[in-house]
Write a protein that holds these residues in place. Sequence first.
Motif, PDB file in Angstrom:
ATOM      1  N   ASP A   1     -31.220 -27.794 -32.896  1.00  0.00           N
ATOM      2  CA  ASP A   1     -29.888 -27.284 -32.596  1.00  0.00           C
ATOM      3  C   ASP A   1     -28.829 -28.287 -33.023  1.00  0.00           C
ATOM      4  OD1 ASP A   1     -31.153 -25.200 -31.473  1.00  0.00           O
ATOM      5  OD2 ASP A   1     -30.460 -25.548 -29.418  1.00  0.00           O
TER       6      ASP A   1
ATOM      7  N   ASP B   1     -26.124 -28.921 -31.274  1.00  0.00           N
ATOM      8  CA  ASP B   1     -25.300 -29.413 -30.168  1.00  0.00           C
ATOM      9  C   ASP B   1     -25.820 -30.711 -29.538  1.00  0.00           C
ATOM     10  OD1 ASP B   1     -27.535 -28.479 -28.950  1.00  0.00           O
ATOM     11  OD2 ASP B   1     -26.562 -26.847 -27.879  1.00  0.00           O
TER      12      ASP B   1
ATOM     13  N   ARG C   1     -25.064 -30.175 -23.576  1.00  0.00           N
ATOM     14  CA  ARG C   1     -24.448 -29.984 -24.869  1.00  0.00           C
ATOM     15  C   ARG C   1     -23.386 -31.063 -25.133  1.00  0.00           C
ATOM     16  NH1 ARG C   1     -22.484 -26.302 -28.212  1.00  0.00           N
ATOM     17  NH2 ARG C   1     -24.005 -24.654 -28.449  1.00  0.00           N
TER      18      ARG C   1
ATOM     19  N   GLN D   1     -28.478 -31.218 -28.084  1.00  0.00           N
ATOM     20  CA  GLN D   1     -29.398 -31.026 -26.958  1.00  0.00           C
ATOM     21  C   GLN D   1     -30.820 -31.316 -27.415  1.00  0.00           C
ATOM     22  OE1 GLN D   1     -28.223 -27.040 -25.482  1.00  0.00           O
ATOM     23  NE2 GLN D   1     -28.101 -28.041 -23.493  1.00  0.00           N
TER      24      GLN D   1
HETATM   25 MG    MG Z   1     -27.632 -25.775 -26.737  1.00  0.00          MG
END
Ligand code: MG
Length: 328
Positions: free
Chosen positions: A98, A100, A205, A102
């Motif tokens: 991802d 973000d 995030r 994370q």
């Molecule tokens: Mg996320």
Amino acid sequence: MKLVSIVVPCYNEEEVLPLFYDEIIKVTNQMKQTHSELEFEFLFIDDGSKDKTLEGFRKLADIDERVRFISFSRNFGKEAGMFAGLKNSKGDYVVVMDADLQHPPSFLPEMYEYVKNGDYDCATTRRVSRKGESKIRSWFARKFYSIMNKISQTEIVDGAQDFRFMTRQMVDAILSMNEYNRFSKGIFSWVGFKVKYMEYENVERAAGTTAWSFWGLFKYSLEGIMAFSTAPLAIASLLGIISCVISFICAIIVVFKTVFFGEDVSGFPTIMCAIFLVGGLQLFCMGILGQYLAKAYLETKSRPIYIARETDEIYRNKKSENKSESVK
Ligand code: MG
Ligand code: UDP
């Protein structure tokens, strides 16, 4: 030389994109120092973002020639984004993560250690806590995993994520599943191979907001159940059988009472209840059947999983054309 493709699906991620890029460059540069055989490419997928994500990609492509991107004609969903990334990746290894943060890039060196010797075909993270998530949400998530694992042959590990470091062989296996309804948690597990789960604590995030609403997740979990299990159809048949048995018993009781005791059966309410019950059951079962039919219908249409509107190739060609024109 070994090429590692890093695939990153992005939807409205203009805020985190620069943070992500800095972080991934830091980690990959470190990896190159310790493993001189490694090369990297970064393949960003813009899933029809409404903000300036695509412009962000273009900027990165300007400064770093290892950056590639695909921009969709509309939002096709993360599953489509991952599929496009895997399909267009050229690496001997492919990472899906991802944007973000994370999925911390700092895991990559360790993941590579697991995969590089061929002991494992895939290294992935599994979150052991659901910190930063609401109680109801984690309850539903846990229930989903336990139901799913009871009714489906495909094991879906609780907390497993779409953060994966995979060999080309596994990626090709995943791509060979060209179904339209893609539930990647199931697909990753269905293809098998040796998977190393690395445990970690959930992180929040880095910026921006999640695209998942509670309702969205709920629908996604139903999709998952239908994509990897036909148990709901069996439930429908089971309900049918149960209601047949009940009505058979009722009929015997009624006949028995009338013949031996000459009793009238008080009519209206009983009949109404029975009609509603049976009617409801029938509609419910037809609904389940209909859902599967709808899925089959969409599969037979074999529509493309995604449609690209712009790629780094198109962008770079256009740019060099403009340049040569201005020279003329
Ligand atoms: Mg996320
Ligand atoms: N994403 C995507 N298309 C979508 C929704 C999300 O490509 O329609 C991407 C998003 O940009 C992010 C990743 O999928 O990189 C995970 O999304 P998000 O962080 O919103 O989900 P969560 O981490 O809450 O599960």
